[in-house]
Motif scaffolding. Structure first.
Motif, PDB file in Angstrom:
ATOM      1  N   PHE A 324      -0.575   4.751   2.870  1.00  0.00           N
ATOM      2  CA  PHE A 324      -2.013   4.485   2.896  1.00  0.00           C
ATOM      3  C   PHE A 324      -2.563   4.346   1.477  1.00  0.00           C
ATOM      4  N   ARG A 325      -2.173   5.265   0.580  1.00  0.00           N
ATOM      5  CA  ARG A 325      -2.655   5.183  -0.804  1.00  0.00           C
ATOM      6  C   ARG A 325      -2.257   3.856  -1.443  1.00  0.00           C
ATOM      7  N   HIS A 326      -1.028   3.426  -1.201  1.00  0.00           N
ATOM      8  CA  HIS A 326      -0.552   2.155  -1.756  1.00  0.00           C
ATOM      9  C   HIS A 326      -1.378   0.990  -1.221  1.00  0.00           C
ATOM     10  N   ALA A 327      -1.626   0.996   0.093  1.00  0.00           N
ATOM     11  CA  ALA A 327      -2.404  -0.083   0.702  1.00  0.00           C
ATOM     12  C   ALA A 327      -3.836  -0.090   0.183  1.00  0.00           C
ATOM     13  N   PHE A 328      -4.449   1.089   0.080  1.00  0.00           N
ATOM     14  CA  PHE A 328      -5.838   1.170  -0.373  1.00  0.00           C
ATOM     15  C   PHE A 328      -5.969   0.695  -1.819  1.00  0.00           C
ATOM     16  N   LYS A 329      -4.992   1.056  -2.642  1.00  0.00           N
ATOM     17  CA  LYS A 329      -4.988   0.602  -4.035  1.00  0.00           C
ATOM     18  C   LYS A 329      -4.899  -0.924  -4.094  1.00  0.00           C
ATOM     19  N   LYS A 330      -4.103  -1.506  -3.217  1.00  0.00           N
ATOM     20  CA  LYS A 330      -3.969  -2.963  -3.154  1.00  0.00           C
ATOM     21  C   LYS A 330      -5.269  -3.605  -2.698  1.00  0.00           C
ATOM     22  N   TRP A 331      -5.961  -2.974  -1.734  1.00  0.00           N
ATOM     23  CA  TRP A 331      -7.203  -3.526  -1.206  1.00  0.00           C
ATOM     24  C   TRP A 331      -8.343  -3.486  -2.221  1.00  0.00           C
TER      25      TRP A 331
END
Length: 344
Positions: A324-331
């Motif tokens: 989730f942290r990785h995805a949110f950082k990408k978003w």
């Protein structure tokens, strides 16, 4: 015909383009009621900040302008009266972009917020920076109406480039698919460059050098903050527009238990293949909409609740908090912790 996102009847745009057409036709003596006829917008509404119009309504006014004006250059002249300040937060983000390439990337990604009547692509070609304009609404490239909206857009693009750079900027060439009109000689005066007619594509071509220019009002911090708001506006727009909006709302109803594309298609009484095809016609996909839903929910949870990162990850269907942290950082360009803390 499948409609692209947003659809012709989605009322999303402030009426500034209509107002400019009303003003410029008024200088020819045309009454506001006549230029607005058939649009469903009255002279008071066209000046009201809360008014929102659709592409179909704006096209009705363009048809009236084409019929009522005695000036063959009216569309270009009207477009040149549109400025970056007419576009609200979308325009402010363009104005504060750190570099020309950042402004281009933003303009294309968030273009639904500008509700344009033509398709737009950007490319770098043989030492030129090229905007390609297409008939996104299938008006017919040989029709007088498409020529009008194309010229309106060309004038607007010239004005916006000058606004963002903080000084006049002239293209090196403009190309159109339609043949030379009777007033062809006036084009080079209005558009400030050579114009070639009967070409394979509609193109607005600038020197490649302008991609390296410094922007007059560049402000990376402001650009990042405004872009965050535009993300929210774009998500809200998708949630209320056409089939993509319907799919968005279905997914929002089941956070953490998102139905797959086959289940959504079944709920809409169509095959998954048909659903994918229709979404593709709106320049989106099931996966793209699911990503938007997850992003929107994550932002809401971080802003409005005290849920832990682990709980948010679970509620959004991520296998663990790290994913989730990785995805949110990408978003968003931020970690969940940075976002919650308000760190720019």
């Amino acid at each position: 015909m499948e409609q692209s996102f947003p659809g012709r009847d989605d009322r999303i745009e402030p009426p500034h383009k209509m107002a400019v057409l009303v003003d410029i036709l008024g200088e020819e003596g045309v009454k506001p009621e006549d230029i607005l006829a058939g649009s469903g917008i009255d002279p008071l509404q066209v000046r009201a900040p809360e008014t929102r119009i659709s592409a179909r309504q704006l096209l009705a006014v363009c048809r009236n302008a084409l019929r009522l004006s005695k000036d063959p250059g009216i569309a270009i002249k009207a477009g040149k009266r549109i400025h970056v300040t007419h576009f609200g937060l979308y325009g402010y983000a363009l104005l504060s972009s750190p570099t020309p390439r950042d402004a281009i990337d933003f303009a294309l990604k968030y273009r639904p917020l500008a509700a344009s009547l033509v398709g737009l692509r950007f490319a770098e070609d043989a030492g030129a920076a090229v905007w390609e304009l297409s008939d996104a609404l299938s008006l017919g490239t040989d029709s007088a109406l498409f020529r009008f909206v194309l010229e309106f857009q060309l004038g607007t693009l010239l004005s916006l480039h000058s606004d963002i750079l903080g000084r006049p900027v002239n293209p090196v060439e403009i190309r159109t698919v339609y043949p030379a009109p009777p007033n062809a000689a006036e084009y080079e005066i209005l558009l400030r460059c050579p114009v070639r007619f009967a070409q394979p594509r509609n193109e607005l071509r600038f020197s490649h050098d302008w991609l390296e220019q410094k922007l007059a009002f560049a402000n990376p911090i402001t650009a990042a903050l405004v872009r965050e708001t535009c993300d929210q506006l774009l998500t809200e727009l998708k949630a209320s527009s056409g089939l993509a909006g319907t799919v968005f709302n279905i997914l929002m109803e089941r956070p953490g238990h998102f139905p797959d594309v086959e289940a959504v298609a079944g709920q809409l009484h169509m095959t998954s293949r048909t659903l994918r095809r229709k979404l593709q016609a709106q320049d989106t996909s099931y996966q793209s909409i699911l990503t938007d839903v997850r992003k929107q929910l994550a932002i809401d949870y971080l802003r409005k609740t005290r849920m832990s990162t682990e709980d948010i990850a679970i509620s959004l269907g991520f296998s663990d908090a790290a994913n989730f942290r990785h995805a949110f950082k990408k978003w968003t360009g931020k970690t969940p912790g940075e976002f919650r803390a308000g760190i720019p």
